[in-house]
Design a protein around this motif. Structure first.
Motif, PDB file in Angstrom:
ATOM      1  N   SER A   1       0.833  -1.207   0.000  1.00 18.16           N
ATOM      2  CA  SER A   1       0.000   0.000   0.000  1.00 18.16           C
ATOM      3  C   SER A   1       0.866   1.255   0.000  1.00 18.16           C
ATOM      4  CB  SER A   1      -0.931  -0.003   1.217  1.00 18.16           C
ATOM      5  OG  SER A   1      -1.841  -1.074   1.162  1.00 18.16           O
TER       6      SER A   1
ATOM      7  N   THR B   1       1.084   4.131  -2.952  1.00 17.28           N
ATOM      8  CA  THR B   1       0.896   5.549  -2.636  1.00 17.28           C
ATOM      9  C   THR B   1       2.064   6.383  -3.153  1.00 17.28           C
ATOM     10  OG1 THR B   1      -0.412   5.036  -0.659  1.00 17.28           O
ATOM     11  CG2 THR B   1       0.618   7.212  -0.756  1.00 17.28           C
TER      12      THR B   1
ATOM     13  N   GLN C   1       1.783   9.404  -5.808  1.00 18.13           N
ATOM     14  CA  GLN C   1       2.240  10.757  -5.473  1.00 18.13           C
ATOM     15  C   GLN C   1       3.293  11.256  -6.460  1.00 18.13           C
ATOM     16  OE1 GLN C   1       3.492  10.320  -1.385  1.00 18.13           O
ATOM     17  NE2 GLN C   1       1.420  10.703  -0.583  1.00 18.13           N
TER      18      GLN C   1
END
Length: 253
Positions: free
Chosen positions: A207, A211, A215
């Motif tokens: 996870s 992310t 980003q």
């Protein structure tokens, strides 16, 4: 070529409208041989989460995946799970059809497969050299993929592992995509736990790496469990930039 052969099949023959005719193990067979093979088998339909076979079951059938995604996983004595492989449409499952299954095969999404008795399939392949050659090619590819994945799990960082996985899913998804399908969008029905158990990571690490890639505008989530790769060059750099792996080798992971 495979589509042309299937056009000569009867209107009601199940192989006539096969969506993976160009990629299935039977794609080298002529019309007569194809009809003979298909008439020996049957169809299996699985719901999401339903098992095709379980670890320890007798390995007496082989399968050609025509739609959906199947994951193979093994349970360790202490209860931990290792996802061994994900299979995509056009791929074959259970070619080493003897003894007992060393893993469980489970549908990640709704799936459809052609099922054949393993012994009868082997006998048929002995009479059809082109089918035997196709089967052997796939076995060799599976072995190379397993060897490369061993190197991947032993040497790559978490982000490199995830990049390799995304590149692999993209590569295999594009092989089965229809005309006009978005070239940078992939379907990811696997859960974060599935991916973690495949890459030898924790769910939290997977996870976190997703992310980080979002980003950095390398990927973007889309509805329907889809993922858009915004920067394929970055994915390739992460996957192949260490010098340890080659793109041709990781294409089979």
């Amino acid at each position: 070529m495979a589509e042309c052969r299937r056009a000569n099949l009867g209107d009601k023959h199940p192989c006539r409208s096969c969506a993976v005719s160009a990629r299935a193990v039977c794609n080298t067979l002529d019309v007569q041989a194809l009809a003979e093979l298909r008439n020996q088998g049957g169809e299996v339909r699985l719901s999401q989460g339903e098992a095709l076979f379980h670890q320890g079951d007798r390995a007496d059938c082989v399968f050609s995946l025509t739609s959906g995604i199947i994951q193979l996983y093994a349970l360790l004595p202490d209860g931990r799970r290792q996802v061994i492989a994900f299979h995509f449409p056009g791929e074959f499952i259970g070619l080493c059809g003897w003894g007992d299954h060393h893993c469980t095969a489970e549908a990640v999404s709704r799936a459809t497969l052609c099922r054949f008795d393993a012994a009868r399939f082997e006998q048929f392949a002995r009479r059809k050299a082109e089918l035997a050659q196709s089967s052997q090619h796939r076995l060799t590819g599976d072995l190379i993929a397993a060897q490369n994945r061993t190197v991947l799990l032993g040497r790559a960082t978490a982000r490199e592992r995830l990049a390799c996985f995304l590149h692999d899913v993209h590569h295999r998804s594009q092989a089965g995509a229809g005309a006009g399908a978005p070239g940078n969008v992939i379907h990811l029905p696997m859960s974060r736990i599935d991916i973690a158990d495949y890459l030898g990571l924790t769910k939290e690490t997977v996870s976190r790496e997703f992310t980080a890639l979002r980003q950095a505008r390398t990927i973007r989530s889309r509805p329907g469990r889809q993922l858009e790769i915004l920067d394929m060059a970055r994915i390739c750099s992460l996957a192949f930039g260490t010098g340890t792996f080659s793109e041709s080798a990781l294409a089979a992971l």
